[in-house]
Design a protein around this motif. Structure first.
Motif, mmCIF file in Angstrom:
data_model
loop_
_atom_site.group_PDB
_atom_site.id
_atom_site.type_symbol
_atom_site.label_atom_id
_atom_site.label_comp_id
_atom_site.label_asym_id
_atom_site.label_seq_id
_atom_site.Cartn_x
_atom_site.Cartn_y
_atom_site.Cartn_z
ATOM 1 N N ARG A 62 -2.366 2.479 7.075
ATOM 2 C CA ARG A 62 -2.310 1.029 6.894
ATOM 3 C C ARG A 62 -0.979 0.542 6.332
ATOM 4 N NH1 ARG A 62 -7.385 2.364 7.377
ATOM 5 N NH2 ARG A 62 -8.971 0.830 7.941
ATOM 6 N N ARG A 63 -0.102 1.446 5.947
ATOM 7 C CA ARG A 63 1.195 1.041 5.408
ATOM 8 C C ARG A 63 2.292 1.840 6.109
ATOM 9 N NH1 ARG A 63 3.350 -1.623 1.096
ATOM 10 N NH2 ARG A 63 5.321 -0.833 0.259
ATOM 11 N N ASP A 120 -7.398 -2.081 12.903
ATOM 12 C CA ASP A 120 -8.514 -1.347 12.337
ATOM 13 C C ASP A 120 -9.622 -1.270 13.388
ATOM 14 O OD1 ASP A 120 -11.220 -1.153 10.943
ATOM 15 O OD2 ASP A 120 -9.866 -0.762 9.262
ATOM 16 N N VAL A 161 -0.883 -2.711 14.211
ATOM 17 C CA VAL A 161 -1.836 -1.648 13.899
ATOM 18 C C VAL A 161 -3.196 -2.299 13.681
ATOM 19 C CG1 VAL A 161 -2.412 0.255 12.365
ATOM 20 C CG2 VAL A 161 -0.014 -0.269 12.834
ATOM 21 N N CYS A 202 -3.950 6.930 15.202
ATOM 22 C CA CYS A 202 -3.616 7.723 14.025
ATOM 23 C C CYS A 202 -4.545 8.931 13.999
ATOM 24 C CB CYS A 202 -3.785 6.874 12.769
ATOM 25 S SG CYS A 202 -3.286 7.698 11.248
ATOM 26 N N VAL A 253 -3.902 -4.682 10.553
ATOM 27 C CA VAL A 253 -3.670 -4.246 9.181
ATOM 28 C C VAL A 253 -2.183 -4.052 8.894
ATOM 29 C CG1 VAL A 253 -5.921 -3.166 8.990
ATOM 30 C CG2 VAL A 253 -3.989 -1.814 9.815
ATOM 31 N N SER A 254 -1.356 -3.991 9.929
ATOM 32 C CA SER A 254 0.086 -3.877 9.738
ATOM 33 C C SER A 254 0.775 -4.298 11.033
ATOM 34 C CB SER A 254 0.476 -2.439 9.375
ATOM 35 O OG SER A 254 1.878 -2.331 9.163
ATOM 36 N N SER A 306 -2.272 2.030 16.845
ATOM 37 C CA SER A 306 -1.087 1.176 16.966
ATOM 38 C C SER A 306 -0.875 0.805 18.421
ATOM 39 C CB SER A 306 0.156 1.889 16.417
ATOM 40 O OG SER A 306 0.384 3.098 17.103
ATOM 41 N N GLU A 341 -1.373 5.304 3.055
ATOM 42 C CA GLU A 341 -2.603 4.521 2.889
ATOM 43 C C GLU A 341 -3.495 4.605 4.130
ATOM 44 O OE1 GLU A 341 -1.811 0.552 1.625
ATOM 45 O OE2 GLU A 341 -0.399 1.175 0.052
ATOM 46 N N SER A 342 -3.662 5.853 4.605
ATOM 47 C CA SER A 342 -4.562 6.128 5.746
ATOM 48 C C SER A 342 -4.189 5.326 6.989
ATOM 49 C CB SER A 342 -6.020 5.840 5.360
ATOM 50 O OG SER A 342 -6.427 6.654 4.288
ATOM 51 N N SER A 365 -8.943 6.103 12.212
ATOM 52 C CA SER A 365 -9.420 4.821 11.689
ATOM 53 C C SER A 365 -8.609 3.635 12.200
ATOM 54 C CB SER A 365 -9.397 4.829 10.163
ATOM 55 O OG SER A 365 -8.065 4.963 9.684
ATOM 56 N N VAL A 366 -7.365 3.871 12.617
ATOM 57 C CA VAL A 366 -6.509 2.794 13.105
ATOM 58 C C VAL A 366 -5.828 3.229 14.390
ATOM 59 C CG1 VAL A 366 -6.074 1.866 10.796
ATOM 60 C CG2 VAL A 366 -4.503 3.558 11.759
#
Length: 834
Positions: free
Chosen positions: A650-651, A602, A600, A583, A609-610, A590, A647-648, A587-588
């Protein structure tokens, strides 16, 4: 690790030493021919489809043209009458030519052996592409719709007129239209040069312990010497620096250290060139201080590869013993100074794992392997062989290793977990008569490990170290084979493959999961070298930090630090990863898996986180839009799935799906404004998508010719057309990556090479810098966020190479360079090899 794992280690050791038999080679040839026949059918079907489209388009075009310009009807009728039949004949002729070309390729493939590993990989890709080609080919329909739309409106008519400003390239006879950007006034005058930047090998990640043995030594300089892919690495264990010996042309398979602790001998496999022709294996003797090659041994003599090498000791290393990978595993002895062969003999048809000179008598040589240990005597250039007699003891399936004790006895480690002590027995004249000769028999059997004994290492003073397979133990034995100390290495590193003594207390340990450990019995062991253990495809670099992430068929996801040259963390997944993307906020990340599922992670917590699933086929691309508001997921089910990101990172919420490709998605890129996507597929299509407008396919590709792209990883496109070699089959280039400066593009090919081209490079036969080091198809390449380094990833060689970019400056951005390139007509220079 259970017994099944241990047996797999034994089998892998066996199979790695034995080349596939004739039957398996014939199967490879047959599969290649079947795939070619499938492609022939596809070419014929494509030709027939073109004829039908031609017949359908003529009336439509005629009506549209008459509607715009009635006076053109008479001219059009004349053209249709005179050219209609000719075009039909031409299409049929083209189909016939394609069939003849493919038939010739079938014959060529049946005449060459090639590397089975690379053959299998290429066949898999071609078969997948062929299957999709046979289903449907909407690219033709899309081009037809472009023509119809062009005739329907004044704006489109200008686009149709501008189609003269395009160029076609052909892959496997399939035309691919590239539209020339508006800022190029004269395409023919473009000048192609190699980039001013160059690459320099900075670091090698990984170690080959999974299927090789006796390949880790410690030098007086404080360096550990080992190999992976085509590179022999000299790693200073205290300073944490690397040097590299890079004179091998294919995968290094074996290694040995001279008695002087300076010279090194390393042997390689035969390999194949880009045309599938086998290359000649050889052994290099080189100076570990200067990295200068002193001798090249056996070029043109060894078959398939070199499996084992050993220096003599009694005569100060004057001779080198070599076992090749031919069916007979030829045993040969060479004069190290002259590079000449002094003796040769067929050893055995079974796998041979190790060869060594008797340290006190250079005329005695021992070999071991599958179900045998042989004692050889060399006299006046002739070998005599005596087989070790197991007698009352159970004959193990594999004799994995051996060493010489201080008393002159031979100690072997086997797949039953035993250490066998061998000695000479006097001739049994009573039983066998006067002609009886002395024999080599087992004097003692010592139970050592549960599972195989993979390695033995003698220490000063006569102590012995043994390394186990199933139990992962390292045991120290006294000179009379009484156990003194033991320790167990962590399960995540696999079994003990080889041991190198550092100072009598500290040890280096190579493992079957491609790690090198450093430690002692008292303090335990930590990894100083780590790597993947199976084929790798997924590679992504962090958008703002010196980090990169890899994933592969070993189900490991690894985060590496390019500055500190180390593994930051790794996690195991239930399925294997094939692609990854960070991303933009960093921070994340995939990761796309082989089942259609993607997760995804962290970066700090390593937690998922997803996660989501798109289809049930493997994913090939994970790409965030430049601002991180969208994620595009490219799949082998021919679709591109689009998600909104909140959400940065995360969603994720499904936004839409791009439907229009007729084959699996291979690459995709976002435009700089984050509204459009360019994508490639397995049947060599280039499509453009309006994501902001609802994931719509842009029918008129001409309108995308001036669009600017945030990244450039698509292997097909006007700006990278020059990276393709003449005669490429469409799978020869696995990946490419444009630098963030937009000055250069790196290319990963099927022939173990990394290329560096100028960007843009829109003309065929563009010159490049070429770099070697990988021993398998290069699956991916990626620049770091600052363009300071390039990462390249091997497939089966499980090797990651980190290249330092040596800058040379350059002109502005890519659009400015395109304009400047077209202002001169100087001929292109010859390609430059790096």
């Amino acid at each position: 690790m259970d017994s099944s794992t241990n047996s797999l280690d034994d089998v892998s050791a066996d199979s790695s030493a034995e080349f596939p038999d004739r039957a398996s080679l014939m199967e490879v040839r047959l599969q290649a021919q079947e795939d070619e026949i499938t492609l022939l059918k596809s070419s014929l079907a494509d030709a027939l489809r073109r004829i039908r489209l031609h017949d359908q388009l003529l009336p439509i075009l005629k009506q549209q043209l008459i509607a715009v310009n009635p006076s053109a009807a008479r001219v059009l009728n004349q053209v249709c009458c005179s050219d209609g039949c000719n075009n039909r004949k031409l299409s049929s002729s083209s189909a016939g030519d394609g069939i003849r070309v493919s038939a010739n390729r079938v014959r060529r493939n049946s005449e060459k052996l090639g590397n089975p590993e690379k053959q299998r990989k290429r066949l898999d890709k071609k078969a997948a592409s062929s299957a999709n080609l046979l289903t449907r080919s909407p690219s033709l329909e899309n081009r037809a719709k472009e023509l119809i739309n062009s005739a329907g409106s004044p704006g489109s008519r200008r686009g149709a007129k501008s189609q003269g400003q395009s160029i076609k390239m052909f892959i496997r006879g399939r035309p691919i239209t590239m539209y020339i950007p508006s800022n190029i006034q004269n395409y023919e005058d473009l000048k192609m040069e190699p980039p001013s930047d160059r690459l320099e090998l900075d670091w090698v990640y990984g170690y080959r312990g999974r299927d090789c043995r006796a390949n880790l030594y410690f030098l007086p300089t404080g360096e550990a010497v080992y190999f992976i892919a085509c590179v022999v690495v000299l790693y200073h264990v205290n300073n944490r620096t690397q040097r590299h010996y890079r004179k091998h042309t294919d995968c290094v398979r074996c290694l040995t250290l001279h008695p002087d602790k300076v010279r090194v001998a390393s042997g390689q496999t035969a390999g194949v060139d880009k045309d599938g022709k086998p290359l000649q294996p050889c052994v290099h003797i080189w100076d570990s201080t200067t990295l200068v090659t002193l001798q090249q041994i056996g070029l043109g003599t060894f078959q398939r590869g070199v499996g084992s090498v050993a220096f003599s000791f009694a005569d100060s290393g004057a001779s080198l013993c070599v076992i090749d990978d031919s069916n007979e595993h030829m045993l040969s002895v060479w004069d190290c100074n002259k590079g000449t062969k002094t003796a040769e003999v067929k050893s055995t048809n079974e796998a041979v794992f190790e060869v060594e000179f008797n340290p006190s008598d250079s005329s005695n040589i021992i070999t071991c392997g599958k179900s045998h240990v042989y004692f050889w005597t060399l006299n006046n250039g002739q070998f005599t062989k005596k087989q070790g007699i197991f007698g009352k003891y159970k004959k193990p399936k594999f004799i994995q290793c051996f060493v010489f004790s201080l008393t002159g006895d031979v100690l072997t480690g086997d797949s039953e977990g035993n250490i066998l002590t061998w000695g000479k027995s006097a001739a049994d004249i009573k039983t066998l008569g006067k002609g009886a000769k002395e024999t080599f028999q087992i004097m003692r059997q010592t139970r050592a490990h549960e599972g195989s004994v993979f390695t033995l290492c003698t220490l000063q003073g006569g102590a012995l170290l043994s390394g186990g397979g199933k139990d992962r133990k390292i045991i120290r034995w006294s000179a009379d084979l009484a156990p003194e100390r033991e320790c167990e290495i962590p399960e995540r590193y696999g079994a003990v493959r080889t041991i190198a003594d550092v100072d009598g207390e500290e040890l280096l340990v190579g493992t079957t999961r491609n790690a090198v450990l450093r430690g002692t019995f008292s303090d335990g062991f930590v990894a100083i070298v780590q790597g993947h253990v199976d084929e790798m495809w997924g590679l992504a670099t962090h958008p703002s930090q010196n980090l990169f992430l890899t994933c592969g068929h070993d189900r490991q996801v690894c985060l590496w630090n390019t500055e500190e040259h180390k593994l930051d963390w790794s996690i195991s997944l239930e399925e294997y990863g094939l692609c990854a993307g960070f991303c933009p906020n960093g921070s994340v990340v995939s990761v796309g898996l082989n089942t259609g599922r993607w997760v995804v992670l962290d970066l700090l917590t390593k937690e998922v986180v997803s996660e989501s699933t798109d289809g049930n086929e493997q994913l090939s691309v994970m790409r965030y839009s430049p601002d991180g508001s969208f994620l595009a997921v490219g799949s082998h089910d021919n679709f591109i799935y689009i998600y909104t990101v909140t959400e940065s990172g995360r969603r994720y919420t499904r936004f839409g799906k791009c439907n229009g490709h007729s084959s699996f998605i291979t690459h995709l890129d976002w435009s700089k404004d984050g509204k459009y996507i360019m994508s490639n597929s397995g049947d060599y299509e280039i499509l453009y998508w309006d994501i902001a407008g609802g994931c719509k396919l842009l029918r008129n590709r001409f309108e995308s010719k001036d669009r600017e792209w945030a990244s450039y990883t698509c292997v097909l496109g006007f700006h990278v057309m020059g990276v393709w070699l003449e005669g490429s089959d469409g799978t020869d280039i696995n990946a490419l990556c444009r630098s963030h400066s937009e000055r250069m593009v790196a290319v990963a090919d099927d022939f173990c090479k990394v290329h560096l081209f100028q960007y843009p490079c829109p003309k065929p036969k563009a010159p490049s810098h070429k770099y070697e080091g990988h021993g398998s198809h290069v699956t991916n390449v990626c620049f770091t966020h600052s363009d300071s380094h390039l990462l390249s990833m091997g497939g089966k060689d499980t090797c990651i190479l980190q290249w330092r970019v040596i800058g040379g400056g350059g002109v502005g951005d890519s659009r400015e360079r395109l304009t400047s390139l077209s202002s001169t007509s100087t001929s292109s220079p010859e390609p430059v090899s790096g």
